[in-house]
Design a protein around this motif. Structure first.
Motif, PDB file in Angstrom:
ATOM      1  N   GLY A 137      41.787  35.922  32.148  1.00 43.92           N
ATOM      2  CA  GLY A 137      42.715  35.477  33.171  1.00 43.92           C
ATOM      3  C   GLY A 137      42.387  36.110  34.504  1.00 43.92           C
ATOM      4  O   GLY A 137      41.463  36.930  34.601  1.00 43.92           O
ATOM      5  N   PRO A 138      43.117  35.756  35.559  1.00 42.07           N
ATOM      6  CA  PRO A 138      42.830  36.296  36.890  1.00 42.07           C
ATOM      7  C   PRO A 138      43.234  37.770  36.998  1.00 42.07           C
ATOM      8  O   PRO A 138      44.021  38.284  36.206  1.00 42.07           O
ATOM      9  N   LEU A 139      42.673  38.449  38.000  1.00 39.52           N
ATOM     10  CA  LEU A 139      43.044  39.836  38.251  1.00 39.52           C
ATOM     11  C   LEU A 139      44.477  39.907  38.776  1.00 39.52           C
ATOM     12  O   LEU A 139      44.885  39.103  39.617  1.00 39.52           O
ATOM     13  N   ASN A 154      35.866  29.899  33.058  1.00 34.12           N
ATOM     14  CA  ASN A 154      35.732  30.150  34.505  1.00 34.12           C
ATOM     15  C   ASN A 154      36.530  31.366  34.999  1.00 34.12           C
ATOM     16  O   ASN A 154      36.548  31.635  36.203  1.00 34.12           O
ATOM     17  N   ALA A 155      37.156  32.108  34.081  1.00 35.81           N
ATOM     18  CA  ALA A 155      37.888  33.305  34.519  1.00 35.81           C
ATOM     19  C   ALA A 155      36.939  34.346  35.097  1.00 35.81           C
ATOM     20  O   ALA A 155      37.300  35.074  36.027  1.00 35.81           O
ATOM     21  N   ASP A 156      35.710  34.415  34.568  1.00 33.37           N
ATOM     22  CA  ASP A 156      34.747  35.383  35.094  1.00 33.37           C
ATOM     23  C   ASP A 156      34.415  35.085  36.549  1.00 33.37           C
ATOM     24  O   ASP A 156      34.370  35.996  37.384  1.00 33.37           O
ATOM     25  N   THR A 157      34.204  33.822  36.858  1.00 26.61           N
ATOM     26  CA  THR A 157      33.895  33.433  38.239  1.00 26.61           C
ATOM     27  C   THR A 157      35.060  33.763  39.163  1.00 26.61           C
ATOM     28  O   THR A 157      34.869  34.279  40.277  1.00 26.61           O
ATOM     29  N   ASP A 158      36.275  33.496  38.703  1.00 29.25           N
ATOM     30  CA  ASP A 158      37.458  33.801  39.506  1.00 29.25           C
ATOM     31  C   ASP A 158      37.572  35.305  39.748  1.00 29.25           C
ATOM     32  O   ASP A 158      37.877  35.737  40.868  1.00 29.25           O
ATOM     33  N   LEU A 176      35.124  37.559  39.788  1.00 24.35           N
ATOM     34  CA  LEU A 176      34.080  37.997  40.716  1.00 24.35           C
ATOM     35  C   LEU A 176      34.392  37.568  42.145  1.00 24.35           C
ATOM     36  O   LEU A 176      34.176  38.334  43.089  1.00 24.35           O
ATOM     37  N   ASN A 177      34.917  36.362  42.311  1.00 30.99           N
ATOM     38  CA  ASN A 177      35.311  35.902  43.649  1.00 30.99           C
ATOM     39  C   ASN A 177      36.442  36.768  44.205  1.00 30.99           C
ATOM     40  O   ASN A 177      36.479  37.059  45.412  1.00 30.99           O
ATOM     41  N   THR A 178      37.354  37.178  43.351  1.00 30.80           N
ATOM     42  CA  THR A 178      38.464  38.027  43.789  1.00 30.80           C
ATOM     43  C   THR A 178      37.954  39.393  44.232  1.00 30.80           C
ATOM     44  O   THR A 178      38.374  39.922  45.278  1.00 30.80           O
ATOM     45  N   LEU A 179      37.048  39.983  43.460  1.00 32.25           N
ATOM     46  CA  LEU A 179      36.485  41.276  43.847  1.00 32.25           C
ATOM     47  C   LEU A 179      35.833  41.191  45.220  1.00 32.25           C
ATOM     48  O   LEU A 179      36.018  42.081  46.069  1.00 32.25           O
ATOM     49  N   GLN A 180      35.091  40.125  45.470  1.00 29.28           N
ATOM     50  CA  GLN A 180      34.434  39.977  46.776  1.00 29.28           C
ATOM     51  C   GLN A 180      35.450  39.786  47.892  1.00 29.28           C
ATOM     52  O   GLN A 180      35.252  40.271  49.002  1.00 29.28           O
ATOM     53  N   ALA A 181      36.550  39.110  47.586  1.00 36.37           N
ATOM     54  CA  ALA A 181      37.596  38.921  48.609  1.00 36.37           C
ATOM     55  C   ALA A 181      38.209  40.257  49.020  1.00 36.37           C
ATOM     56  O   ALA A 181      38.718  40.391  50.144  1.00 36.37           O
TER      57      ALA A 181
END
Length: 314
Positions: free
Chosen positions: A23-25, A62-66, A68-73
């Motif tokens: 799930g998302p962070l 696709n939780a992994d992609t979400d 990683l995108n959150t960490l970069q944000a």
């Protein structure tokens, strides 16, 4: 890495953040990510990201992609390629095979229900039964039971003696490798020498230290951050439907994470960019500032992103 040489010499600081893609962070996982990142960068070290997807039954597409995108944000940038546990199954099997050759592993057909009925700790029932390895769960004979260790935040830790001596699972009956095995093998292979993570993993740490010893590997330092809880004993988690943190407006949650970790936040921080905020955090952070409690209760104002904290004593 060969199964007979599972060692890692102490190197320059190498830390990691290892989320599961279920799930998302949420705010609790943000605290773990930020705490591990700040400690790594404050010590001029490397910060790695590992996707702990070994339990494929819990993985959300696709939780992994979400994640990683959150960490970069949040300006949480990793220093080496992201590692996925499901891409390392051969490595884990090599370690299991090596332990089998040393006659340290045996088959177990006990169910969770049976173990729970006996008090919740496995009592070694299958150890002398010679169960078939191919169709059973695999348990490791505990040779280096650890009942005490020092945590860089929480201090001296003592764990349940019976649990510390338990022969624990390293491979499940469904063929999936157990978390306790893979997390140690991963940390060894990646050269991790300090683990900064949530206090919900304090008890498993003793078992993991014992496995580092079993594999003749250097033992990392451990620092367990307070858990973010909605109420005492009820941690924020994906399973408890904790709300996802914002990727489009990360500054409020990041500043709240700083405050949670004991940094001296102030109103002017909102004027900084997210990269400037993270740089301020790195310059300001010290493990000594982190509250030395296992839990911090949080509450969020219903119409704003303001988070308030209440420290819960040990």
């Amino acid at each position: 890495m060969s199964p007979t040489a599972v060692t890692a010499p102490m190197r320059k600081y190498r830390g990691r953040f290892a989320p599961s893609p279920s799930g998302p962070l949420h705010f609790g996982s943000l605290v773990a990510a930020v705490g591990s990142y700040l400690d790594a960068k404050a010590n001029k070290g490397k910060w790695l990201v590992r996707i702990e997807d070994i339990d494929t039954t819990r993985v959300i597409k696709n939780a992994d992609t979400d994640i990683l995108n959150t960490l970069q944000a949040y300006a949480l940038y990793w220093d080496e390629p992201v590692v996925y546990q499901t891409q390392r199954l051969t490595l884990y099997q090599e370690i299991v095979d090596s332990l089998l050759k040393q006659q340290l592993v045996y088959g177990c057909n006990c169910t969770r229900k049976q173990i729970k009925a006996l008090g919740g700790i496995y009592q070694g029932h299958c150890k002398s039964l010679n169960n078939t390895i191919d169709s059973s769960a695999l348990r490791l004979t505990q040779c280096h039971a650890m009942t005490q260790f020092n945590d860089l935040i929480q201090g001296d830790i003592t764990v349940n003696t019976a649990l510390a001596h338990e022969d624990y699972l390293i491979k499940r009956s469904d063929g999936l490798f157990a978390y306790q095995l893979v997390v140690v093998v991963d940390d060894i292979e990646q050269g991790i020498n300090r683990v900064v993570r949530g206090a919900d993993l304090i008890e498993p740490t003793a078992r993991q230290i014992s496995l580092f010893k079993q594999l003749n590997a250097a033992i990392p330092e451990f620092a367990h951050l307070p858990l973010a809880v909605a109420e005492p004993g009820f941690k924020l988690s994906k399973q408890n439907y904790a709300p996802a943190i914002s990727k489009s407006n990360p500054k409020p949650a990041l500043i709240s994470a700083f405050e949670f970790l004991g940094l001296p936040t102030h109103a002017n921080l909102m004027d900084l960019s997210i990269e400037q905020l993270m740089a301020w955090g790195v310059d300001t952070f010290s493990l000594k500032q982190v509250p030395r409690v296992p839990e911090i209760q949080i509450s969020q104002h219903p119409t704003s992103q303001v988070i308030q904290f209440t420290l819960l004593s040990k």
